[in-house]
Design a protein around this motif. Structure first.
Motif, PDB file in Angstrom:
ATOM      1  N   THR A   1      29.727 -84.212 -63.357  1.00  0.00           N
ATOM      2  CA  THR A   1      30.859 -84.760 -64.109  1.00  0.00           C
ATOM      3  C   THR A   1      31.034 -84.015 -65.418  1.00  0.00           C
ATOM      4  O   THR A   1      32.160 -83.669 -65.808  1.00  0.00           O
ATOM      5  CB  THR A   1      30.636 -86.258 -64.375  1.00  0.00           C
ATOM      6  OG1 THR A   1      30.512 -86.931 -63.127  1.00  0.00           O
ATOM      7  CG2 THR A   1      31.788 -86.853 -65.156  1.00  0.00           C
ATOM      8  N   LEU A   2      29.943 -83.731 -66.115  1.00  0.00           N
ATOM      9  CA  LEU A   2      30.008 -82.988 -67.371  1.00  0.00           C
ATOM     10  C   LEU A   2      30.597 -81.605 -67.156  1.00  0.00           C
ATOM     11  O   LEU A   2      31.508 -81.175 -67.874  1.00  0.00           O
ATOM     12  CB  LEU A   2      28.608 -82.879 -67.978  1.00  0.00           C
ATOM     13  CG  LEU A   2      28.463 -81.914 -69.166  1.00  0.00           C
ATOM     14  CD1 LEU A   2      29.269 -82.406 -70.362  1.00  0.00           C
ATOM     15  CD2 LEU A   2      26.997 -81.743 -69.538  1.00  0.00           C
ATOM     16  N   VAL A   3      30.073 -80.890 -66.157  1.00  0.00           N
ATOM     17  CA  VAL A   3      30.540 -79.525 -65.910  1.00  0.00           C
ATOM     18  C   VAL A   3      32.001 -79.521 -65.463  1.00  0.00           C
ATOM     19  O   VAL A   3      32.817 -78.745 -65.963  1.00  0.00           O
ATOM     20  CB  VAL A   3      29.638 -78.845 -64.857  1.00  0.00           C
ATOM     21  CG1 VAL A   3      30.245 -77.526 -64.381  1.00  0.00           C
ATOM     22  CG2 VAL A   3      28.250 -78.604 -65.434  1.00  0.00           C
ATOM     23  N   THR A   4      32.350 -80.412 -64.510  1.00  0.00           N
ATOM     24  CA  THR A   4      33.721 -80.464 -64.006  1.00  0.00           C
ATOM     25  C   THR A   4      34.704 -80.803 -65.117  1.00  0.00           C
ATOM     26  O   THR A   4      35.753 -80.156 -65.267  1.00  0.00           O
ATOM     27  CB  THR A   4      33.835 -81.515 -62.879  1.00  0.00           C
ATOM     28  OG1 THR A   4      32.917 -81.179 -61.840  1.00  0.00           O
ATOM     29  CG2 THR A   4      35.238 -81.561 -62.322  1.00  0.00           C
ATOM     30  N   GLY A   5      34.374 -81.813 -65.922  1.00  0.00           N
ATOM     31  CA  GLY A   5      35.274 -82.226 -66.990  1.00  0.00           C
ATOM     32  C   GLY A   5      35.425 -81.172 -68.069  1.00  0.00           C
ATOM     33  O   GLY A   5      36.528 -80.940 -68.573  1.00  0.00           O
ATOM     34  N   THR A   6      34.325 -80.519 -68.433  1.00  0.00           N
ATOM     35  CA  THR A   6      34.389 -79.484 -69.469  1.00  0.00           C
ATOM     36  C   THR A   6      35.223 -78.302 -69.004  1.00  0.00           C
ATOM     37  O   THR A   6      36.093 -77.803 -69.727  1.00  0.00           O
ATOM     38  CB  THR A   6      32.972 -79.018 -69.851  1.00  0.00           C
ATOM     39  OG1 THR A   6      32.215 -80.133 -70.312  1.00  0.00           O
ATOM     40  CG2 THR A   6      33.034 -77.966 -70.949  1.00  0.00           C
TER      41      THR A   6
END
Length: 647
Positions: A56-61
């Motif tokens: 989620t962190l990587v996708t959102g960033t």
């Protein structure tokens, strides 16, 4: 517009939320943005425990940055060089590149800024290839972003140049404010949100599961234990809501890697398959993928562990039925999804670890470099004699590309192996071991089109071919060759100095001794593994079927063949040593716990790493000691090393 909290399963709602916007994580997002700047490192590891929100962190960033991204989900990638190249081609919308440099050229030509490999631990066997071949060939403008449960292994830190080009971002618990935002997105407010925040302690998966449970049971006590304690209890509440028939369906599919219609029909014997499929689709902890249905990362281990404790005979029967269903499909032609389904079912760690490494097991094996020559020859001389060292020199001159090494903490060679795919007259002709292999191939020829592999050496620098973490890693690395060649691979030959020492490993893999071979003044034993009809996939399937027999029973040839086909010969599981046999009796989760225990983790550390309660970790350790017949961690570690669980 954000996704409605009432639509879809937990996994689907999490994915949808990530697609719209990353919730919170300001500090981690800022740090990741810095690392992805043009002047940033060449490779970035984003790692943390399961359910902490790495993807989620990587996708959102990345969604918020003007960067061209190519993403691979390693869970769907065959862990071989051809498999990785095919996946890269698909991600680029092009045919599979012919090599790592060709792939790097196409990635650059596509204008990519970031290559993301999610669930990177699933490409355990390709760690060295990704580091030394693919990532090294990319232009400086492309960042490799590796997302998984563990950080870089020792080889990334000791390989020339990589130490200064590497960065890590450890993903930990969310802040209280971020948890509030997450709960609001999932419809939890007021007193419920306050109670969830208190027990979740920043773990997003704990918060989401609690919100799901409270939506079903308003006022449900959440308890005051660690998040994993409460998540286990809350998940049990969700399961208890299911009618008996639906719960039986969910339990049946808990043994599977993915749910397809043929596999579902195999494990829900006597039930309406369409109805069972609809049942699974409606559940809050299943998600639909390109290849079938999957249980969420929390659901699968919780369900399977509970079922194995309550009804181990049923679990064995389910695995056997699933294996037969996959074996029935093999005549259609081998494909990676079927192979992965079988690897998920097999319990033998020497086979399973190639695809699903337990816990934080690293795989620091890689192709040897020119500067490794002297250390390799010295290991051969010290452990197997002067003549063996001379032959290692000749193999190096003719087949350097077949040498793999395991490195120690300072980058030194801690072990090496030679795995060669041979035609009958290939390799150094003066090697007595190779002459013995050629002689056997001529006396007992393989079917047309079949191929043979020779494992010429697998030696650790300290103890030679005796069981050690280095040798275990090299033996697991052999499975990469199995996977690459599985459509045509029929036999594997090896030579060992002491059959009594090597037999515990080789016997359980299916090797049988053939004859003595003299190398200089030393005697060796030539052994052979014949995969039999159906090749590697059928061999894996036969292991699954053999493992499901009661430990004391003999596997009778002809008992396990699918209907209408020749019977599959079952390997003899009772020929291994007592320690190895006991390790095979452990459940998949118990072997995962044992692997981490062997790395020196306390029960509390085990619980945090696997996101299970400390109570559950204590129970696993107790069960492991009982099944292995050991009394302390040192004895358990010895058993783990002998079984190839450490590396």
């Amino acid at each position: 517009m954000s996704p409605s909290p009432s639509e879809g399963s937990v996994s689907e709602r999490l994915a949808a939320a990530a697609a719209f916007a990353l919730i919170g994580r300001a500090e981690e997002r800022s740090r990741l943005t810095e690392l992805l700047a043009p002047e940033g490192p060449a490779a970035v590891f984003v790692h943390g425990p399961g359910g902490i929100g790495k993807t989620t962190l990587v996708t959102g960033t990345l969604a918020s940055l003007p960067l061209r991204t190519i993403t691979l989900d390693a869970r769907q990638v065959e862990p071989t060089e051809p498999g990785a190249l095919a996946a890269l081609g698909a991600a680029l919308g092009a045919p599979a590149p012919s090599s790592a440099p060709a792939a790097a050229h196409e990635i650059a030509a596509a204008g990519a800024d970031v290559l993301v490999i999610d669930s990177f631990e699933r490409l355990n066997l390709l760690d060295g290839w990704i580091r030394n071949e693919l990532a090294s060939a990319l232009p400086a403008t492309v960042t490799v972003l590796l997302v998984g449960r563990r950080g870089p292994n020792v080889a990334w830190r000791t390989a020339p140049g990589w130490r200064t080009l590497l960065a890590e971002l450890v993903v930990g618990p969310m802040t209280g404010h971020d948890v509030d935002l997450l709960l609001a997105a999932h419809g939890a407010r007021g007193d419920d949100a306050d109670r969830i925040r208190t027990f979740a302690r920043g773990h997003p998966l704990a918060a989401v599961v609690a919100a799901e449970a409270l939506a079903r049971h308003p006022g449900l006590p959440l308890g005051s234990g660690a998040p994993a304690d409460v998540v286990e209890e809350l998940f049990a509440v969700i399961l208890d809501d299911l009618p008996p028939r639906e719960r039986a369906t969910v339990e049946a599919v808990s043994v599977l890697r993915r749910v397809t219609v043929p596999l579902l029909a195999a494990v829900v014997d006597g039930q309406d398959v369409e109805e069972a499929w609809r049942t699974l689709r409606r559940l809050p902890f299943t998600t639909t993928t390109a290849t079938g249905l999957e249980l969420s990362g929390v659901a699968a281990p919780v369900l399977l562990e509970a079922l194995e404790l309550r009804d181990p005979l049923r679990v064995r029967g389910l695995r056997a039925r699933a294996a037969r269903a996959v074996l029935d499909s093999l005549p259609v032609g081998p494909d990676w999804q079927s192979t992965a389904d079988l690897l998920h079912l097999v319990q033998n760690p020497m086979i399973r670890n190639a695809y699903a490494p337990p816990g934080m097991l690293q795989h620091p094996a890689e192709q040897a470099r020119a500067e490794d020559h002297d250390e390799i020859v010295a290991i051969a001389r010290r452990t197997t004699g002067e003549e063996s060292a001379r032959l290692a020199e000749r193999w190096w001159q003719m087949r350097q590309e077949d040498f793999s090494v395991v490195r120690g903490g300072n980058g030194e060679v801690a072990g090496f192996s030679v795995v060669a795919t041979l035609d009958p007259d290939d390799g150094p002709p003066e090697d007595p071991a190779l002459r013995a292999v050629v002689g056997h191939l001529r006396r007992d020829p393989m079917p047309p089109g079949a191929r043979a592999v020779v494992l010429r050496w697998a030696l650790g620098s300290r103890h030679g071919e005796q069981p050690s973490p280095e040798v275990a890693t090299l033996v697991v690395d052999l499975k990469r060759t199995y996977l690459e060649l599985r459509p045509t691979l029929r036999r594997v030959y090896t030579v060992v100095a002491d059959w009594s020492v090597a037999a515990p490993v080789l016997r359980v893999m299916g090797f049988d001794p053939l004859e003595e071979v003299h190398v200089g003044d030393r005697r060796f034993v030539l052994a052979r593994l014949d995969f039999g009809p159906g090749g590697v996939d059928a061999w894996i399937g036969r292991h699954v079927l053999a493992e499901q027999l009661a430990p004391s029973s003999a596997a009778a040839v002809g008992d396990v063949g699918p209907a209408g086909s020749p019977a599959y010969a079952v390997p003899e599981p009772g020929r291994a040593t007592a320690d190895r046999h006991s390790v095979l009796a452990l459940t998949a989760r118990e072997r995962e716990v044992l692997a981490l225990l062997a790395e020196g983790m306390t029960n509390a550390q085990l619980a945090r790493t696997l996101f299970i309660s400390e109570r559950t970790a204590n129970r696993h350790v107790s069960n492991i000691f009982t099944k292995l017949g050991v009394h302390n961690r040192t004895q358990a570690t010895r058993a783990a090393t002998a079984a190839g669980l450490t590396g």
